[in-house]
Design an enzyme around this catalytic site. Structure first.
Site, PDB file in Angstrom:
ATOM      1  N   HIS A 190       0.617  -1.277  -0.014  1.00  0.00           N
ATOM      2  CA  HIS A 190       0.151  -0.061   0.203  1.00  0.00           C
ATOM      3  C   HIS A 190       0.825   1.391  -0.089  1.00  0.00           C
ATOM      4  O   HIS A 190       1.938   1.208   0.134  1.00  0.00           O
ATOM      5  CB  HIS A 190      -0.912   0.036   1.082  1.00  0.00           C
ATOM      6  N   ASP A 192       0.760   5.319   1.581  1.00  0.00           N
ATOM      7  CA  ASP A 192       0.153   6.032   2.961  1.00  0.00           C
ATOM      8  C   ASP A 192      -0.607   7.144   2.153  1.00  0.00           C
ATOM      9  O   ASP A 192      -0.189   8.016   1.237  1.00  0.00           O
ATOM     10  CB  ASP A 192       1.559   6.552   3.854  1.00  0.00           C
ATOM     11  N   HIS A 246       4.769  -0.051  -0.092  1.00  0.00           N
ATOM     12  CA  HIS A 246       5.565  -0.653   0.746  1.00  0.00           C
ATOM     13  C   HIS A 246       4.538  -1.845   1.555  1.00  0.00           C
ATOM     14  O   HIS A 246       3.176  -1.867   1.425  1.00  0.00           O
ATOM     15  CB  HIS A 246       6.121   0.132   2.166  1.00  0.00           C
ATOM     16  N   ARG A 256       7.192  -7.880  16.170  1.00  0.00           N
ATOM     17  CA  ARG A 256       7.909  -6.923  16.040  1.00  0.00           C
ATOM     18  C   ARG A 256       7.005  -5.559  16.235  1.00  0.00           C
ATOM     19  O   ARG A 256       5.783  -5.775  16.071  1.00  0.00           O
ATOM     20  CB  ARG A 256       7.994  -6.741  14.336  1.00  0.00           C
TER      21      ARG A 256
END
Length: 343
Positions: A190, A192, A246, A256
């Protein structure tokens, strides 16, 4: 140069929050009842007065009122990206123009909803609000660097973020999922939606960026900030800066954690290409930020089909307009009402 960070966040604060029992996390879960309209109407009378409050409410068009009930803050574990369920948990909280006042005070009005905080772990709120203020300072400095890189005065973009920006901070947790499919992703590919994103990663790798048709790992670097260019920056720069595509891999060995500060324009901002010379032509129609954000956000809650993209607004005489474009062009009534409500 950017000044050094004045505050280094305790990464354990986020880990301790996500390790809470699920009932504690669900107590601050974002939901459709966490809307700024309903909260202001229930609680704002004591701050603003009923007549003035009604003017704020009635100054927002019906479509924007519908959007308000869908944009909320708090814990979540059910978000979608590009119509696929993310393999992660998260916590969102937004900018409050007057942090000394309660989040639900009328002076902190924002259609994105009222911040929800956990009833336990009291240091969680204070720590994250300090971190938000520091990221806001960094983001405004980066905005000035962007402007100077375009040959503009350093403060040329400030008006897009005034009188109050709609930025929010997201805490991400990518737990180890033994039941995850082999091709599962923490977040699907996607871009941002906003202007830029300031990201801090922990020591566990997972972020990848698409470049040259290949996915490349963005390794965590202690003390480093990862900056993503967003859709609105691509539109404003007329494709001189490209929004990065990304994704995040699922965690296989250990959880994470990351913190993403989404630096977003004000509700009433109309983003249009900045033309540098007489030979340059605009690549996009103007985009009202809040309308674009609302439509993108709808896809976060469920599979709603095709999510809005800036290519819907691209000017191309060889191709017809996207069928949804007429509904997504700037709503000047909404823009002015949203701006007035913030003042």
């Amino acid at each position: 140069m950017l000044a050094p960070l004045r505050f280094v966040v305790d990464s354990g604060v986020a880990a301790r929050f996500f390790a809470l029992p699920m009932p504690d996390k669900l107590s601050c879960k974002r939901s459709v009842d966490n809307s700024m309209v309903s909260t202001c109407m229930d609680r704002g009378r004591r701050h603003l007065g009923l007549s003035a409050l009604r003017q704020v409410h009635e100054g927002i068009c019906f479509e924007q009122q519908q959007a308000i009930t869908q944009t909320t803050q708090g814990y979540f574990n059910d978000e979608y990206t590009k119509n696929k369920l993310d393999l992660k948990e998260g916590f969102d909280f937004r900018h409050t123009p007057n942090p000394g006042l309660p989040d639900d005070h009328s002076d902190n009005y924002d259609p994105q909803g009222v911040n929800r905080w956990p009833e336990v772990q009291h240091e969680f709120r204070e720590t994250n609000q300090r971190y938000f203020r520091e990221m806001s300072r960094v983001a405004f400095r980066l905005l000035e660097v962007f402007a100077m890189g375009l040959g503009l005065p350093h403060n040329a973009l400030h008006h897009l973020f005034q009188p109050s920006h709609t930025s929010f901070l997201r805490l991400n947790c990518y737990p180890v999922r033994q039941d995850a499919p082999p091709d599962g992703l923490g977040i699907s590919p996607h871009k941002d939606a906003g202007f830029l994103t300031v990201l801090v990663q922990d020591t566990v790798p997972g972020l990848q960026v698409l470049h040259g048709g290949q996915w490349h790992l963005v390794p965590p670097v202690p003390g480093a900030l990862t900056i993503n260019v967003g859709d609105m920056a691509q539109v404003f720069t007329n494709d001189r800066f490209y929004a990065s595509n990304h994704r995040v891999l699922q965690s296989e060995l250990s959880p994470r954690y990351s913190r993403a500060f989404f630096f977003n324009p004000s509700h009433g901002a109309n983003i249009e290409p900045s033309i540098s010379n007489d030979r340059e032509t605009p690549h996009y129609h103007p985009i009202n930020w809040w309308e674009f954000r609302r439509k993108r956000f709808e896809g976060d809650y469920a599979n709603v089909g095709e999510e809005v993209q800036i290519d819907w607004y691209r000017i191309n005489e060889a191709q017809p307009l996207h069928p949804h474009l007429a509904q997504a062009l700037p709503c000047h009534t909404c823009s002015s009402a949203a701006a007035d409500a913030q003042q």
